[in-house]
Design an enzyme around this catalytic site. Structure first.
Site: not given
Ligand SMILES: Cc1ncc(C[n+]2csc(CCOP(=O)(O)OP(=O)(O)O)c2C)c(N)n1
Length: 642
Positions: A282, A369, A397
């Site tokens: 990242k 969630e 959710r």
């Molecule tokens: C339902 C939901 N919960 C929380 C989030 C907030 N959120 C956005 S990106 C993210 C992290 C995603 O991690 P990953 O899938 O590993 O992708 P990365 O950012 O590491 O590329 C979160 C928790 C969201 N977008 N949707």
């Protein structure tokens, strides 16, 4: 830039040689850094997925082949390569590109996103539709390791393995969510990586042993079976064999030729779904010496040389989130039954402070969630007092979990809804405009909203001491700057606060709209109009006594809320008046957000659009007075009925 200026669509990219693609990726990365350093954005997340985007658009014949991005926050390279390069600087700005994905923004955005873990279900749906229509395109979903652990993604994996439809899943494994990834799946992916290293080691050791004269071959066979046994125990067995997926990996997710080979191989698999496991970093290439990828998931503008973010010039009051985290620590100090939860948003919700201070009593459950709420319900059954801090938009959710698991059983769970209201740049997927409507229609739950961060502290205490379900909503951003040094105090459930008294009309404000209502009343007073201002505090239970006595004294009542009007706070007041046959004698104006999609942009701009500021409330009140103020109000006695 040798290549990027001439890439206006993926078709241009596909004219290049594989050997040139790494340079294309470098140029895309630099373009993201330059742009985000000026306008901010999901910088770190997008930098980690540059090579993935280049390889996908090279291998797949987009938009004929369908790419489905999960969340979409990491898709800046995808936007650049699909004709939106010159608009990237408008990202998240009013009228500019969305920070996530929208079908109406580009034909390459095959599925709108913003919330996590949807890509596999959507991609599987497209794959099945393709098969039914007898068409032949590829469907490739890109999902992060943390989003893969989300409930929906797991459900989709389950069905995909069963259906055996042709589907490619590109797993962007950076071991990070916004915070470091958590959970058993994350550990499992770690073990896959370890196992692959064993495989490599096995080959290396095997080769070395074979060269020992005489016994080499014998030793090699022994070592091979030993290593195989270990590798078989930890290789992606569950995914490949049990869930019906093929597995390709892992591959270096920053090596474009390698990714191209892996995706080409995936395309050839025609008898079921396949996972391509790419390892990425990242924030790859972010110009920050500290390499703090956690902090650079998303950034404001920063210095492109040092990566350091610009500090705000003025000192602002602490945010609601900060005050929440601090108050949680105080309350947990006093009551050891309180436990805290976040669903992958430790810093976004303030639970990071609680995790530091009470690591045994605070949980990051990952992007889950639904689980967070039912997990809380289970703890409440056993006498704990869980506080789940979840953004209003993400709690959507867990609607059924709140209803079926918490409210129906009247369990002692507190839900703290951060980012309630208009959030601004993140746009329609992230506005928290629905929670009043979706929570208000079911018995047992107490719903409240503070006028400022001081009252939020009081409400948090009130919620944790209340023995049933309770939820509070508070906005994104800085508090009002009120004194928060006194310990929180319990407030009476269902009791509104009368802030000023006037004879001409009444304004009943909920949560973030209380201060603007007071300012509007100040201005009305200068015009000789006396306004009563009520801080409603609760939408459930409503303070029926106070509201009905207002209706007795005032002909004009304004309700104001930072929420959709449909089913919101004003609707609750209207229902109360209707149930008490008071609607006829009162002119009720409900102020809130209209029944339309609120796009992305400056929250102030949207609030102004819906009249949700001092100016808007003042104007609405003046207008109502002009229209109805001269008519005499016939006072009548109203008795509250439920
Ligand atoms: C339902 C939901 N919960 C929380 C989030 C907030 N959120 C956005 S990106 C993210 C992290 C995603 O991690 P990953 O899938 O590993 O992708 P990365 O950012 O590491 O590329 C979160 C928790 C969201 N977008 N949707």
């Amino acid at each position: 830039m040798r290549f990027l200026e001439d890439i206006n669509s993926p078709a241009d990219l596909r004219k290049l040689r594989v050997d040139d693609l790494q340079e294309v990726a470098d140029e895309v990365r630099q373009f993201i850094i330059d742009t985000c350093s000026r306008v901010g954005g999901h910088t770190g997340a997008s930098l980690g997925a540059v090579e993935l985007a280049v390889a996908m658009h090279y291998v797949f014949d987009t938009p004929g082949d369908r790419l489905v991005w999960d969340v979409g926050h990491q898709a800046y390279a995808h936007k650049i390569l699909t004709g939106r390069r010159d608009q990237l600087h408008t990202i998240k700005q009013p009228g500019g590109l969305s920070g996530f994905l929208r079908r109406d923004e580009s034909e390459y955005d095959t599925f709108g996103a913003g919330h996590a873990s949807t890509s596999l279900s959507a991609a599987l749906g497209m794959a099945i539709a393709r098969d039914r229509k007898g068409e032949d395109f590829h469907v490739c979903a890109l999902i992060g390791d943390s989003s893969l652990a989300g409930g929906m993604a797991m459900e989709a994996l389950n069905q995909a393995g069963h259906l055996k439809s042709r589907l490619i899943v590109l797993l962007n494994d950076n071991e990070m969510s916004i915070a470091p990834a958590v959970g058993a799946l994350s550990r499992y992916l770690g073990r896959i990586k370890e196992a692959q290293s064993y495989h490599q080691l096995k080959e290396e050791i095997g080769g070395a042993l074979e060269s020992v004269p005489g016994i080499g071959e014998h030793l090699r066979r022994a070592a091979k079976s030993f290593k195989d046994a270990i590798a078989a125990a930890v290789l992606p067995g569950a995914l490949v064999n049990e869930l019906g997926f093929k597995y390709i990996g892992y591959v270096d997710g920053h090596n474009v030729p390698m990714l191209v080979r892996a995706l080409e191989a995936a395309k050839r698999i025609d008898d079921g779904p396949v996972i391509v496991h790419a390892l990425t970093t990242k924030g790859k290439g972010f110009p920050n010496p500290e390499k703090n990828y956690y902090a650079y998931h998303a950034t404001g503008p920063f210095d492109p040389e040092t990566g350091l973010q610009y500090k705000p010039s003025k000192v602002s009051p602490p945010t609601y989130t900060e005050v929440f985290g601090r108050t949680m620590c105080e309350l947990m100090e006093r009551d050891n039954r309180i436990v805290a939860l976040t669903a992958a948003m430790p810093d976004g919700t303030g639970i990071d402070k609680v995790l530091e201070k009470f690591p045994e009593r605070a949980f990051d459950v990952g992007i889950a969630e639904q689980h967070a709420i039912t997990f809380s319900a289970g703890m409440a059954c056993e006498g704990l007092k869980p506080v789940a801090a979840i953004y209003s938009t993400f709690l959507q959710r867990a609607f059924d979990q709140v209803i079926h698991d918490v409210c129906l059983q009247n369990l002692d769970v507190t839900i703290a809804m951060d980012r309630a209201g208009i959030v601004g740049a993140d746009g329609p997927t992230h506005h928290g405009l629905l929670d009043i409507a979706y929570l208000r229609g079911y018995p047992n739950i107490v719903l409240m909203a503070p006028k400022d961060e001081g009252e939020m502290r009081d409400m948090l205490l009130t919620a944790t001491e209340y023995p049933g379900p309770a939820a509070l909503r508070y906005p994104r951003g800085n508090g009002m700057g009120v004194d928060i040094s006194r310990p929180p105090e319990k407030i009476e459930i269902g009791k509104a606060e009368t802030l000023r008294d006037g004879d001409d009309l009444a304004i009943i404000a909920y949560g973030s709209m209380v201060y603007p209502a007071i300012q509007a009343a100040d201005r009305l007073e200068k015009d000789g109009i006396g306004a009563t201002v009520i801080n409603a505090r609760f939408v459930k239970p409503l303070d029926a006594g106070t509201i009905l006595s207002l209706a007795e004294r005032h002909r004009i009542i304004l309700t104001v809320e930072e929420s959709y009007l449909a089913g919101g706070f004003g609707s609750a007041v209207m229902e109360l008046l209707e149930a008490n046959e008071a609607l006829e004698s009162v002119v009720l104006h409900r102020m809130g957000v209209a029944d339309e999609i609120v796009t992305h942009g400056d929250p102030k701009m949207f609030l102004a659009k819906y009249g949700l500021n001092a100016d808007g409330i003042y104007a609405k009140a003046k207008n109502a007075m002009t229209k109805h103020g001269s008519k005499r109000h016939k006072p009548q006695r109203l008795k509250a009925v439920k």
